[in-house]
Design an enzyme around this catalytic site. Sequence first.
Site, PDB file in Angstrom:
ATOM      1  N   LEU A 153       0.850  -1.205   0.000  1.00 55.43           N
ATOM      2  CA  LEU A 153       0.000   0.000   0.000  1.00 55.43           C
ATOM      3  C   LEU A 153       0.881   1.248   0.000  1.00 55.43           C
ATOM      4  O   LEU A 153       0.849   2.058   0.917  1.00 55.43           O
ATOM      5  CB  LEU A 153      -0.949  -0.008   1.209  1.00 55.43           C
ATOM      6  CG  LEU A 153      -2.172   0.887   1.067  1.00 55.43           C
ATOM      7  CD1 LEU A 153      -3.160   0.312   0.066  1.00 55.43           C
ATOM      8  CD2 LEU A 153      -2.862   1.101   2.407  1.00 55.43           C
ATOM      9  N   GLY A 154       1.658   1.387  -1.065  1.00 54.53           N
ATOM     10  CA  GLY A 154       2.447   2.609  -1.263  1.00 54.53           C
ATOM     11  C   GLY A 154       1.609   3.609  -2.043  1.00 54.53           C
ATOM     12  O   GLY A 154       0.376   3.554  -2.015  1.00 54.53           O
ATOM     13  N   ARG A 155       2.296   4.484  -2.759  1.00 60.30           N
ATOM     14  CA  ARG A 155       1.558   5.513  -3.510  1.00 60.30           C
ATOM     15  C   ARG A 155       0.614   4.888  -4.523  1.00 60.30           C
ATOM     16  O   ARG A 155      -0.571   5.247  -4.591  1.00 60.30           O
ATOM     17  CB  ARG A 155       2.544   6.445  -4.223  1.00 60.30           C
ATOM     18  CG  ARG A 155       3.137   7.486  -3.304  1.00 60.30           C
ATOM     19  CD  ARG A 155       4.176   8.309  -4.029  1.00 60.30           C
ATOM     20  NE  ARG A 155       5.421   7.570  -4.100  1.00 60.30           N
ATOM     21  CZ  ARG A 155       6.608   8.062  -3.739  1.00 60.30           C
ATOM     22  NH1 ARG A 155       6.703   9.296  -3.307  1.00 60.30           N
ATOM     23  NH2 ARG A 155       7.695   7.341  -3.826  1.00 60.30           N
ATOM     24  N   ILE A 156       1.137   3.950  -5.308  1.00 57.43           N
ATOM     25  CA  ILE A 156       0.283   3.337  -6.338  1.00 57.43           C
ATOM     26  C   ILE A 156      -0.753   2.424  -5.673  1.00 57.43           C
ATOM     27  O   ILE A 156      -1.919   2.408  -6.067  1.00 57.43           O
ATOM     28  CB  ILE A 156       1.128   2.572  -7.373  1.00 57.43           C
ATOM     29  CG1 ILE A 156       2.095   3.530  -8.077  1.00 57.43           C
ATOM     30  CG2 ILE A 156       0.233   1.881  -8.395  1.00 57.43           C
ATOM     31  CD1 ILE A 156       3.081   2.866  -9.031  1.00 57.43           C
ATOM     32  N   ARG A 176       4.721  -4.328   4.996  1.00 49.52           N
ATOM     33  CA  ARG A 176       5.548  -4.569   6.174  1.00 49.52           C
ATOM     34  C   ARG A 176       4.922  -3.966   7.430  1.00 49.52           C
ATOM     35  O   ARG A 176       5.018  -4.504   8.505  1.00 49.52           O
ATOM     36  CB  ARG A 176       6.953  -3.991   5.966  1.00 49.52           C
ATOM     37  CG  ARG A 176       7.903  -5.019   5.368  1.00 49.52           C
ATOM     38  CD  ARG A 176       9.180  -4.388   4.958  1.00 49.52           C
ATOM     39  NE  ARG A 176       8.923  -3.233   4.110  1.00 49.52           N
ATOM     40  CZ  ARG A 176       9.840  -2.537   3.471  1.00 49.52           C
ATOM     41  NH1 ARG A 176      11.088  -2.855   3.592  1.00 49.52           N
ATOM     42  NH2 ARG A 176       9.523  -1.516   2.703  1.00 49.52           N
ATOM     43  N   ARG A 233       6.281  -5.943 -10.509  1.00 47.66           N
ATOM     44  CA  ARG A 233       7.416  -6.577 -11.170  1.00 47.66           C
ATOM     45  C   ARG A 233       7.153  -8.078 -11.206  1.00 47.66           C
ATOM     46  O   ARG A 233       6.625  -8.639 -10.237  1.00 47.66           O
ATOM     47  CB  ARG A 233       8.719  -6.328 -10.391  1.00 47.66           C
ATOM     48  CG  ARG A 233       9.290  -4.920 -10.542  1.00 47.66           C
ATOM     49  CD  ARG A 233       9.796  -4.643 -11.938  1.00 47.66           C
ATOM     50  NE  ARG A 233      10.346  -3.303 -12.068  1.00 47.66           N
ATOM     51  CZ  ARG A 233       9.657  -2.227 -12.467  1.00 47.66           C
ATOM     52  NH1 ARG A 233       8.384  -2.341 -12.765  1.00 47.66           N
ATOM     53  NH2 ARG A 233      10.239  -1.049 -12.576  1.00 47.66           N
ATOM     54  N   ASP A 257       0.713  -7.642 -16.127  1.00 50.74           N
ATOM     55  CA  ASP A 257       1.344  -6.597 -16.943  1.00 50.74           C
ATOM     56  C   ASP A 257       2.862  -6.729 -16.904  1.00 50.74           C
ATOM     57  O   ASP A 257       3.562  -6.020 -17.622  1.00 50.74           O
ATOM     58  CB  ASP A 257       0.918  -5.214 -16.420  1.00 50.74           C
ATOM     59  CG  ASP A 257       1.392  -4.068 -17.313  1.00 50.74           C
ATOM     60  OD1 ASP A 257       1.322  -4.220 -18.558  1.00 50.74           O
ATOM     61  OD2 ASP A 257       1.841  -3.037 -16.784  1.00 50.74           O
ATOM     62  N   GLU A 262      11.199 -10.015 -19.027  1.00 47.51           N
ATOM     63  CA  GLU A 262      10.616  -9.196 -20.109  1.00 47.51           C
ATOM     64  C   GLU A 262      11.663  -8.839 -21.156  1.00 47.51           C
ATOM     65  O   GLU A 262      12.815  -8.598 -20.795  1.00 47.51           O
ATOM     66  CB  GLU A 262      10.035  -7.913 -19.494  1.00 47.51           C
ATOM     67  CG  GLU A 262       8.887  -8.203 -18.554  1.00 47.51           C
ATOM     68  CD  GLU A 262       8.427  -6.950 -17.805  1.00 47.51           C
ATOM     69  OE1 GLU A 262       8.874  -5.835 -18.125  1.00 47.51           O
ATOM     70  OE2 GLU A 262       7.617  -7.115 -16.891  1.00 47.51           O
ATOM     71  N   HIS A 280       3.698  -4.871 -20.318  1.00 44.77           N
ATOM     72  CA  HIS A 280       4.212  -3.870 -19.375  1.00 44.77           C
ATOM     73  C   HIS A 280       3.855  -2.441 -19.819  1.00 44.77           C
ATOM     74  O   HIS A 280       4.741  -1.649 -20.172  1.00 44.77           O
ATOM     75  CB  HIS A 280       5.735  -4.011 -19.190  1.00 44.77           C
ATOM     76  CG  HIS A 280       6.246  -3.321 -17.951  1.00 44.77           C
ATOM     77  ND1 HIS A 280       7.361  -3.724 -17.278  1.00 44.77           N
ATOM     78  CD2 HIS A 280       5.783  -2.243 -17.260  1.00 44.77           C
ATOM     79  CE1 HIS A 280       7.583  -2.927 -16.243  1.00 44.77           C
ATOM     80  NE2 HIS A 280       6.628  -2.014 -16.217  1.00 44.77           N
TER      81      HIS A 280
END
Length: 321
Positions: A153-156, A176, A233, A257, A262, A280
């Site tokens: 649950l970071g910015r994105i 975490r 990722r 994605d 890749e 991606h």
Amino acid sequence: MKSVDVLLSAPMMPLIMDGVAAAFTAHRPWEAKDRDAFLREVGPRIRGIAAGGGHAKIDGRFMDLFPKLEIIANFGVGYDNIDAAEAGRRKVIVTNTPDVLTDEVADLAIGLLLSTIRQLPQAERYLRAGKWLEKNFPLTTTLRGRKVGILGLGRIGKAVAQRVAAFDVPVAYHGRNKQADVPYRYYASLNEMARDVDVLIVVTPGGAGTKNLVNAEVLRNLGPNGILVNVSRGSVVDEPALIQALRDKTILSAGLDVFVDEPRVPAELIAMDHIVLLPHVGSASVHTRNAMGQLVVDNLTAWFAGKGPKTPVAETPWQRR
Ligand code: 8YV
């Protein structure tokens, strides 16, 4: 600032290559006949690197070529392509491109989620193949009644959570740490969250700390109705375990994605028609890629103008060397 030598690690969008060339003396190793000899020759003068666009990992050995290196400006919010801890030990600043892509990637995550659940690419292929004339497209699964778990649950992650919540389904998260001031249920254990939800959206950064976090056990816990969406990722998901789980219906489906190697995507995934695979494209709109590219150039120009980096990463938080 033409007296400052900046290396472009690989071919990049014109906005970056032109921006760097306009402000600095730019070096393009891929144009050299002998790349290694070229790097040995210009290396001692290089003070900045614009990174991204498919260059191999920027590790300590690569940094050794540049004794005067001050800053590595990465094209992308994720910077698992750079050994930032090693850069930190050398007092080399690393910058990334946060914020400017947050909404774009979150939008894509929602598009991928709905595409996977409602089989939109399959429905479109069905129409184009003329099959609608024969009979209606089969009924699909639904987002209704589902519970969504967000890994990271970071910015994105927060932007994804906000969007998912607007669809009126419960949202939980694992990371975490429990975060203050978020209305979503926190799980200290990813396996426990996977047991309780039936959609898992992966948004946590890549790198050694998150490698194969989504493993066979997590997928088993997600269960036979489970849907995995990954816009982070490929390395965060144990890809062979995912292929196995999709094959034996341990989980229902996946929207991906990102992949481990890749642009090579495992043939086993390509052969599965019920999952959704994207090349991606999370941040890949003209608008957002331009904003990211500009931030790469702005980090370099701010740094060499003595103003400090605009968006340094957590491992190199300082404003001055
Ligand atoms: C890539 C991304 O940077 O920002 C990120 O972390 O995954 C992308 O925006 C992009 O593919 C450029 O290589």
